[in-house]
Design an enzyme around this catalytic site. Structure first.
Site, PDB file in Angstrom:
ATOM      1  N   VAL A   1       5.206  69.278  34.469  1.00  0.00           N
ATOM      2  CA  VAL A   1       4.412  68.094  34.838  1.00  0.00           C
ATOM      3  C   VAL A   1       2.996  68.501  35.258  1.00  0.00           C
ATOM      4  CG1 VAL A   1       4.210  66.095  36.358  1.00  0.00           C
ATOM      5  CG2 VAL A   1       6.445  66.675  35.374  1.00  0.00           C
TER       6      VAL A   1
ATOM      7  N   ARG B   1       5.085  74.572  36.191  1.00  0.00           N
ATOM      8  CA  ARG B   1       6.048  73.541  35.800  1.00  0.00           C
ATOM      9  C   ARG B   1       5.390  72.541  34.856  1.00  0.00           C
ATOM     10  NH1 ARG B   1       9.725  72.660  41.120  1.00  0.00           N
ATOM     11  NH2 ARG B   1       7.750  72.967  42.177  1.00  0.00           N
TER      12      ARG B   1
ATOM     13  N   ARG C   1      18.943  68.634  29.893  1.00  0.00           N
ATOM     14  CA  ARG C   1      19.231  68.407  31.308  1.00  0.00           C
ATOM     15  C   ARG C   1      19.087  66.921  31.619  1.00  0.00           C
ATOM     16  NH1 ARG C   1      15.776  71.706  35.067  1.00  0.00           N
ATOM     17  NH2 ARG C   1      17.175  73.386  34.519  1.00  0.00           N
TER      18      ARG C   1
ATOM     19  N   GLY D   1       8.494  76.477  22.705  1.00  0.00           N
ATOM     20  CA  GLY D   1       9.482  76.248  21.650  1.00  0.00           C
ATOM     21  C   GLY D   1       9.072  75.051  20.807  1.00  0.00           C
TER      22      GLY D   1
ATOM     23  N   PHE E   1       1.053  70.022  32.087  1.00  0.00           N
ATOM     24  CA  PHE E   1       0.543  69.080  31.075  1.00  0.00           C
ATOM     25  C   PHE E   1      -0.553  68.176  31.659  1.00  0.00           C
ATOM     26  CE2 PHE E   1       4.357  68.864  27.869  1.00  0.00           C
ATOM     27  CZ  PHE E   1       4.203  70.228  27.629  1.00  0.00           C
TER      28      PHE E   1
ATOM     29  N   ASP F   1      15.919  79.232  28.829  1.00  0.00           N
ATOM     30  CA  ASP F   1      15.420  77.885  29.136  1.00  0.00           C
ATOM     31  C   ASP F   1      16.507  76.868  28.741  1.00  0.00           C
ATOM     32  OD1 ASP F   1      12.264  76.785  29.427  1.00  0.00           O
ATOM     33  OD2 ASP F   1      13.692  75.345  28.614  1.00  0.00           O
TER      34      ASP F   1
ATOM     35  N   TYR G   1      17.342  82.610  40.943  1.00  0.00           N
ATOM     36  CA  TYR G   1      17.322  81.242  41.487  1.00  0.00           C
ATOM     37  C   TYR G   1      18.686  80.583  41.294  1.00  0.00           C
ATOM     38  CZ  TYR G   1      15.463  76.530  42.391  1.00  0.00           C
ATOM     39  OH  TYR G   1      15.204  75.271  42.901  1.00  0.00           O
ATOM     40  N   ASP G   2      19.197  80.635  40.052  1.00  0.00           N
ATOM     41  CA  ASP G   2      20.445  79.925  39.738  1.00  0.00           C
ATOM     42  C   ASP G   2      21.612  80.466  40.563  1.00  0.00           C
ATOM     43  OD1 ASP G   2      18.622  79.210  37.815  1.00  0.00           O
ATOM     44  OD2 ASP G   2      19.968  79.408  36.115  1.00  0.00           O
TER      45      ASP G   2
HETATM   46  N1  UDP Z   1       7.514  73.702  29.511  1.00  0.00           N
HETATM   47  C1  UDP Z   1       6.617  73.612  28.462  1.00  0.00           C
HETATM   48  N2  UDP Z   1       5.303  73.899  28.689  1.00  0.00           N
HETATM   49  C2  UDP Z   1       4.839  74.275  29.914  1.00  0.00           C
HETATM   50  C3  UDP Z   1       5.760  74.356  30.992  1.00  0.00           C
HETATM   51  C4  UDP Z   1       7.086  74.081  30.740  1.00  0.00           C
HETATM   52  O1  UDP Z   1       6.992  73.274  27.330  1.00  0.00           O
HETATM   53  O2  UDP Z   1       3.626  74.532  30.053  1.00  0.00           O
HETATM   54  C5  UDP Z   1       8.939  73.374  29.271  1.00  0.00           C
HETATM   55  C6  UDP Z   1       9.912  74.455  29.718  1.00  0.00           C
HETATM   56  O3  UDP Z   1      10.129  75.392  28.682  1.00  0.00           O
HETATM   57  C7  UDP Z   1      11.156  73.645  30.027  1.00  0.00           C
HETATM   58  C8  UDP Z   1      10.597  72.308  30.522  1.00  0.00           C
HETATM   59  O4  UDP Z   1       9.251  72.241  30.055  1.00  0.00           O
HETATM   60  O5  UDP Z   1      11.926  73.433  28.871  1.00  0.00           O
HETATM   61  C9  UDP Z   1      10.611  72.160  32.035  1.00  0.00           C
HETATM   62  O6  UDP Z   1      10.062  73.321  32.588  1.00  0.00           O
HETATM   63  P1  UDP Z   1       9.733  73.483  34.112  1.00  0.00           P
HETATM   64  O7  UDP Z   1       9.132  74.853  34.293  1.00  0.00           O
HETATM   65  O8  UDP Z   1       8.952  72.324  34.600  1.00  0.00           O
HETATM   66  O9  UDP Z   1      11.123  73.408  34.881  1.00  0.00           O
HETATM   67  P2  UDP Z   1      12.641  73.751  34.538  1.00  0.00           P
HETATM   68  O10 UDP Z   1      13.266  72.431  34.280  1.00  0.00           O
HETATM   69  O11 UDP Z   1      12.721  74.656  33.340  1.00  0.00           O
HETATM   70  O12 UDP Z   1      13.120  74.415  35.768  1.00  0.00           O
END
Ligand code: UDP
Length: 320
Positions: free
Chosen positions: A188, A186, A275, A205, A191, A271, A145-146
């Site tokens: 949002v 993702r 950001r 983490g 959760f 990860d 992707y990146d």
């Molecule tokens: N994340 C998390 N729990 C989840 C999904 C994601 O803690 O169930 C964390 C993920 O490790 C990252 C951040 O939330 O640090 C955003 O993740 P996402 O996949 O939404 O998008 P990204 O910004 O990494 O592309």
């Protein structure tokens, strides 16, 4: 005005289709439905100016008649999706971007590339201005992707410099809202759906990593302004209010009034630790800044997420 949107049946693409139809454009929505869904544009199908075309832009892209704008949004966009479809992701950024640029040039259309904050990788500069070149692992699991998006940016600038094509590059930071896939991994939708299902929130983490979340309507307004701006360098569009993921877990529980607790899972490889967009350029050139707070945006998205949880638990398909 006629506007073609690749990836038009995806989360962001469908909001752009809606916006351009509202602004009186004819809209051609091109999608192969790999990660998009016809349901995302079903409310537009009866509009006179709207046309859906099932097509893989990595293979080819044609259109009869005139075209004023081409917005290239086709690409799996969540880490789970692009790691599940790594080759398709690279193909759409390489061949898909090439096909889209070629069509834009044939038609004399303005081309807008959906790029991403992922071009900054795991950034060593914080917040990230457009002048930062990034810290990207070229062979890690996110690299498809990146590096795909970095390649697409380079190709867009090459067409601009070589052919004088009108081009725009928007670097999109984390965005959320209605029509996000509930199960794309993702944070949002993850959760919110966990809270609504009474499950513990899966914090990867220690939850100290940060993200900055933009409501989709704010993002769309920024993109429309960029399209009309005549500005060809990349522009960050995102919300500069930064949250730790642990803090976001608290906020989601507070907004929905449901306390479920958290469980810690391993942090995915590469990860990004922080950001946050520097939006000085968007402010100065587009007169744009986000208006909707994360709390307000979550409330605006709540009905959609509730309906999706019921639909999926009732046996509805998660995709097309
Ligand atoms: N994340 C998390 N729990 C989840 C999904 C994601 O803690 O169930 C964390 C993920 O490790 C990252 C951040 O939330 O640090 C955003 O993740 P996402 O996949 O939404 O998008 P990204 O910004 O990494 O592309």
């Amino acid at each position: 005005m006629k506007t073609l949107i690749t990836g038009g049946a995806g989360f962001l693409g469908s909001h752009l289709c809606e916006r351009f139809i509202k602004d009186g454009h004819d809209v051609v929505c091109v999608d192969n439905l790999l990660t998009g869904s016809r349901r995302n544009v079903s409310h537009l199908e009866d509009e006179k100016g709207f046309e859906f075309v099932l097509n893989d832009v990595s293979e080819h892209l044609d259109l009869d008649g005139d075209l004023d704008n081409l917005l290239h949004f086709a690409c799996p966009a969540s880490p789970v999706d692009y790691m599940r479809h790594p080759i398709e992701t690279m193909k759409v950024e390489a061949m898909g971007t090439h096909n889209a640029l070629k069509l834009a040039q044939q038609k004399g259309a303005t081309f807008l590339l959906a790029s991403t904050s992922e071009v900054y990788g795991d950034p060593l500069t914080h917040p990230q201005p457009e002048t930062y070149w990034g810290n990207v692992n070229p062979i890690g699991p996110r690299s498809v992707y990146d590096e795909g998006k970095r390649y697409a940016e380079a190709m867009t600038m090459a067409w601009h410099r070589t052919h004088g094509l009108e081009t725009r590059i928007v670097r999109i930071f984390n965005t959320y809202g209605p029509r996000m896939q509930l199960e794309d991994g993702r944070v949002v939708p993850a959760f919110v759906s966990q809270v609504l299902r009474g499950k513990r929130l899966t914090v990867f983490g220690d939850g100290g990593q940060t993200r900055s979340f933009c409501y989709v309507d704010d993002l769309v307004e920024g993109i429309v302004r960029l399209l009309n701006s005549g500005y060809s360098e990349p522009v960050n569009i995102g919300n500069p209010t930064e949250f730790t993921i642990a803090g976001f877990a608290e906020l989601v529980q507070d907004v929905f009034g449901i306390q479920v607790g958290i469980e810690h899972l391993p942090l995915p490889e590469d990860d990004p630790k922080v950001r946050r967009p520097d939006i000085t350029r968007a402010r100065e050139i587009l007169g744009w800044e986000p208006r909707i707070s994360l709390e307000e945006g979550l409330r605006l998205s709540a009905d959609y997420f509730r309906d999706e949880v019921s639909r999926i638990e009732g046996g509805g398909s998660g995709s097309a």
